[in-house]
Design an enzyme around this catalytic site. Structure first.
Site, PDB file in Angstrom:
ATOM      1  N   HIS A   1      18.303 -11.388  21.537  1.00 26.31           N
ATOM      2  CA  HIS A   1      19.392 -10.493  21.143  1.00 26.31           C
ATOM      3  C   HIS A   1      19.613 -10.601  19.635  1.00 26.31           C
ATOM      4  O   HIS A   1      19.668 -11.716  19.090  1.00 26.31           O
ATOM      5  CB  HIS A   1      20.667 -10.869  21.904  1.00 26.31           C
ATOM      6  CG  HIS A   1      21.804  -9.953  21.603  1.00 26.31           C
ATOM      7  ND1 HIS A   1      21.903  -8.704  22.174  1.00 26.31           N
ATOM      8  CD2 HIS A   1      22.848 -10.092  20.754  1.00 26.31           C
ATOM      9  CE1 HIS A   1      22.995  -8.103  21.688  1.00 26.31           C
ATOM     10  NE2 HIS A   1      23.580  -8.915  20.828  1.00 26.31           N
TER      11      HIS A   1
ATOM     12  N   ARG B   1      18.877  -2.917  30.246  1.00 25.48           N
ATOM     13  CA  ARG B   1      19.443  -2.871  31.577  1.00 25.48           C
ATOM     14  C   ARG B   1      19.890  -4.275  31.981  1.00 25.48           C
ATOM     15  O   ARG B   1      19.221  -5.254  31.596  1.00 25.48           O
ATOM     16  CB  ARG B   1      18.285  -2.418  32.457  1.00 25.48           C
ATOM     17  CG  ARG B   1      18.515  -1.845  33.735  1.00 25.48           C
ATOM     18  CD  ARG B   1      17.269  -1.122  34.226  1.00 25.48           C
ATOM     19  NE  ARG B   1      17.183   0.213  33.681  1.00 25.48           N
ATOM     20  CZ  ARG B   1      17.956   1.211  34.046  1.00 25.48           C
ATOM     21  NH1 ARG B   1      18.873   1.041  34.971  1.00 25.48           N
ATOM     22  NH2 ARG B   1      17.826   2.399  33.494  1.00 25.48           N
ATOM     23  N   LEU B   2      20.974  -4.360  32.714  1.00 24.99           N
ATOM     24  CA  LEU B   2      21.406  -5.681  33.184  1.00 24.99           C
ATOM     25  C   LEU B   2      20.537  -6.114  34.356  1.00 24.99           C
ATOM     26  O   LEU B   2      20.178  -5.302  35.204  1.00 24.99           O
ATOM     27  CB  LEU B   2      22.871  -5.634  33.641  1.00 24.99           C
ATOM     28  CG  LEU B   2      23.922  -5.457  32.539  1.00 24.99           C
ATOM     29  CD1 LEU B   2      25.318  -5.370  33.173  1.00 24.99           C
ATOM     30  CD2 LEU B   2      23.857  -6.603  31.542  1.00 24.99           C
ATOM     31  N   ILE B   3      20.217  -7.392  34.385  1.00 25.61           N
ATOM     32  CA  ILE B   3      19.437  -7.936  35.496  1.00 25.61           C
ATOM     33  C   ILE B   3      20.415  -8.294  36.618  1.00 25.61           C
ATOM     34  O   ILE B   3      21.470  -8.872  36.375  1.00 25.61           O
ATOM     35  CB  ILE B   3      18.665  -9.207  35.039  1.00 25.61           C
ATOM     36  CG1 ILE B   3      17.732  -8.895  33.868  1.00 25.61           C
ATOM     37  CG2 ILE B   3      17.914  -9.832  36.200  1.00 25.61           C
ATOM     38  CD1 ILE B   3      16.545  -8.038  34.163  1.00 25.61           C
TER      39      ILE B   3
HETATM   40  C1  GRF Z   1      15.379  -6.248  19.548  1.00 27.42           C
HETATM   41  O1  GRF Z   1      16.220  -6.191  18.439  1.00 27.42           O
HETATM   42  C2  GRF Z   1      15.909  -7.199  20.579  1.00 27.42           C
HETATM   43  O2  GRF Z   1      16.615  -8.258  20.032  1.00 27.42           O
HETATM   44  C3  GRF Z   1      16.852  -6.314  21.370  1.00 27.42           C
HETATM   45  O3  GRF Z   1      16.180  -5.070  21.440  1.00 27.42           O
HETATM   46  C4  GRF Z   1      15.363  -4.908  20.292  1.00 27.42           C
HETATM   47  C5  GRF Z   1      13.994  -4.545  20.762  1.00 27.42           C
HETATM   48  O4  GRF Z   1      13.160  -4.204  19.700  1.00 27.42           O
HETATM   49  N1  GRF Z   1      17.151  -6.891  22.654  1.00 27.42           N
HETATM   50  P1  GRF Z   1      11.609  -3.943  19.957  1.00 27.42           P
HETATM   51  O5  GRF Z   1      11.505  -2.854  21.022  1.00 27.42           O
HETATM   52  O6  GRF Z   1      10.992  -5.213  20.402  1.00 27.42           O
HETATM   53  O7  GRF Z   1      11.080  -3.461  18.637  1.00 27.42           O
END
Ligand code: GRF
Length: 192
Positions: free
Chosen positions: A107, A89-91
């Site tokens: 990310h 979700r966007l903050i």
């Molecule tokens: C990760 O790849 C993170 O970079 C992205 O969402 C994924 C979350 O994975 N934002 P998890 O739920 O921590 O296993």
């Protein structure tokens, strides 16, 4: 334990949540905020005895109202940092203005390449030679805030998407706790 109170926001599996909870960090995870009532991350928090706030944004009239409630719960627990770990979700402005340079995201790509959903697959489908992981401050955009740290990896010839995803996760699991440790250590010198 001494140190700052932090909150983690997550919507899904919670593997990053788990490694942060396990990591040797000078902080206290005061709250998990989750927007999906059935997300596996909720059970992981229970296992660690970490308090969880499950709120469905659609039950609020506006995004600002949802964030006001989240903010109230963060302030109640004197949370000083928010780490997003798969929070889909966007903050918005309500949280961003209350926590300038104190909301951080991880990310699974080398931003600015491949923002948004399914970043590992986007890089894989594009057949780039190198991809990686980015940790960045959150702003109003989608995966657009200032970069704090990046780690890259080369995609191997004939590598499957599953293997690449696994290797990206392994990088996340070592990078995120390291960056959190560094931020907490230097929190007094971070200019807002
Ligand atoms: C990760 O790849 C993170 O970079 C992205 O969402 C994924 C979350 O994975 N934002 P998890 O739920 O921590 O296993």
């Amino acid at each position: 334990m001494a140190g700052s109170n932090i909150a983690i926001f997550a919507s899904g599996t919670g593997s990053n949540f788990e490694v942060i909870a396990h990591a040797d960090l000078d902080c206290n995870i005061a709250l998990l905020v989750c927007d999906k009532p059935n997300a596996p991350v909720i059970q992981k928090a229970e296992k660690f005895g970490i308090e969880t706030l499950v709120l469905e944004p659609k039950q609020f009239l506006t995004k600002a109202a949802y964030e006001e409630k989240v903010l109230f719960e963060l302030k109640k627990r004197q949370v000083s940092w928010v780490f997003l770990a798969g929070y889909m979700r966007l903050i918005g402005n309500t949280l961003l203005s209350a926590y300038p340079k104190r909301i951080v995201n991880i990310h699974p790509s080398l931003l600015p390449d491949f923002p948004g959903k399914d970043a590992v697959k986007q890089a894989f489908d594009r057949r780039v030679e190198t991809t990686g992981v980015t940790v960045h401050y959150v702003d109003l955009g989608m995966d657009t805030g200032p970069v704090i740290a990046q780690r890259s990896l080369d995609i191997e010839q004939e590598e499957s998407l599953e293997s690449l995803t696994e290797r990206i996760h392994a990088i996340e699991h070592s990078l995120y706790p390291d960056v959190i440790r560094m931020l907490l250590e230097h929190e007094d010198s971070i200019e807002v």
